[in-house]
Write a protein that holds these residues in place. Sequence first.
Motif, PDB file in Angstrom:
ATOM      1  N   LEU A  10       1.752  -4.073  63.887  1.00 42.18           N
ATOM      2  CA  LEU A  10       1.144  -2.879  64.293  1.00 42.18           C
ATOM      3  C   LEU A  10      -0.285  -2.746  63.548  1.00 42.18           C
ATOM      4  N   ASN A  11      -0.323  -2.997  62.330  1.00 41.93           N
ATOM      5  CA  ASN A  11      -1.308  -3.068  61.529  1.00 41.93           C
ATOM      6  C   ASN A  11      -2.424  -3.903  61.869  1.00 41.93           C
ATOM      7  N   SER A  14      -4.175  -3.154  65.410  1.00 39.44           N
ATOM      8  CA  SER A  14      -4.719  -1.875  65.551  1.00 39.44           C
ATOM      9  C   SER A  14      -6.376  -2.112  65.611  1.00 39.44           C
ATOM     10  N   SER A  15      -6.810  -3.040  65.184  1.00 36.67           N
ATOM     11  CA  SER A  15      -8.325  -3.410  65.463  1.00 36.67           C
ATOM     12  C   SER A  15      -8.490  -3.916  66.583  1.00 36.67           C
ATOM     13  N   LYS A  18      -8.728  -0.670  69.120  1.00 31.21           N
ATOM     14  CA  LYS A  18      -9.953   0.377  68.874  1.00 31.21           C
ATOM     15  C   LYS A  18     -10.979   0.655  69.959  1.00 31.21           C
ATOM     16  N   ASN A  32     -10.278   7.319  67.496  1.00 29.50           N
ATOM     17  CA  ASN A  32      -9.517   7.195  66.239  1.00 29.50           C
ATOM     18  C   ASN A  32      -8.291   8.055  66.212  1.00 29.50           C
ATOM     19  N   LEU A  35      -5.750   6.151  68.682  1.00 32.61           N
ATOM     20  CA  LEU A  35      -5.229   5.138  68.093  1.00 32.61           C
ATOM     21  C   LEU A  35      -4.332   5.644  67.205  1.00 32.61           C
ATOM     22  N   GLN A  36      -4.446   6.543  66.394  1.00 36.44           N
ATOM     23  CA  GLN A  36      -3.443   6.984  65.407  1.00 36.44           C
ATOM     24  C   GLN A  36      -2.181   7.482  66.255  1.00 36.44           C
ATOM     25  N   THR A  38      -1.171   6.625  69.345  1.00 36.73           N
ATOM     26  CA  THR A  38      -0.483   5.332  69.608  1.00 36.73           C
ATOM     27  C   THR A  38       0.320   4.747  68.630  1.00 36.73           C
ATOM     28  N   MET A  39      -0.281   4.551  67.412  1.00 36.49           N
ATOM     29  CA  MET A  39       0.363   3.990  66.490  1.00 36.49           C
ATOM     30  C   MET A  39       1.701   4.759  65.845  1.00 36.49           C
ATOM     31  N   LYS A  56       1.130  -6.397  71.949  1.00 36.02           N
ATOM     32  CA  LYS A  56      -0.119  -5.810  72.253  1.00 36.02           C
ATOM     33  C   LYS A  56      -0.284  -5.241  73.543  1.00 36.02           C
ATOM     34  N   LEU A  59       1.491  -1.982  73.260  1.00 33.40           N
ATOM     35  CA  LEU A  59       0.675  -0.980  72.582  1.00 33.40           C
ATOM     36  C   LEU A  59      -0.407  -0.479  73.457  1.00 33.40           C
TER      37      LEU A  59
END
Length: 170
Positions: A10-11, A14-15, A18, A32, A35-36, A38-39, A56, A59
Motif C-alpha cells: 500500500l505504501n 500510494s504515490s 496521488k 490528500n 488518498l488517506q 482510500t488507504m 493497484k 486501490l
Amino acid sequence: MTTLEFSYSLNKLSSSLKPFALKLTRDMDDANDLLQDTMVKAFTNKDKFTEGTNLKAWLYTIMKNTFITNYQRMVRRGTFVDTTDNLHYINSGDILVENGAFGDFAIDDINNAIEKLEEVYKVPFMMHFRGFKYHEIAEKLNIPIGTVKNRIHIARKLLKGDLYMYQHRN
C-alpha cells in the motif's frame, strides 16, 4: 499476504494514486484526504483483496468509489426535503439570479486573450481544449510531445496572466 507485506505494498503504491486523487478532487487538501480514506479502507478491508490480482487496480477502484460516495453525500447535504404537500426536493443553496452580463464579458475577455496568443502556443492549446490528447497533437503538428506539453503550459500561464481579474471570482 501478511499484514506487513500488504502495508508495504500500500505504501509503495500510494504515490501513484496521488495524481488520480488530484484529478478527481482538483484540490490538494481534498486529494490528500481522499488518498488517506482510500488507504484506510484498503487496509481495513485487506481480507477482501484476492492475492495474485492487481492491487493497484483494486486501490484505484476503492478511490473512485470513495470519491463518488463523498460527492453524493455532499450533494445530499446541500438538499433538503420540503415537507409541504408537494414534497419537492429543493436545493438549499442561496437563490441567485444573474443576468449573464458578467459571463458575456468573461467569455469575450477569454476569447480575446486566446486570440492574442502566438500561433505556436494557441494551436496546441486549442487542440488540447477541444479534447485532443498530447500524443495526438504531437503527431498532427509533427513536434515532440514534450514541446506540446511545454507550449500548452506556456499558453495557460499567459492566459492566467491576462485573465488575472477573474482568478478569485465566484
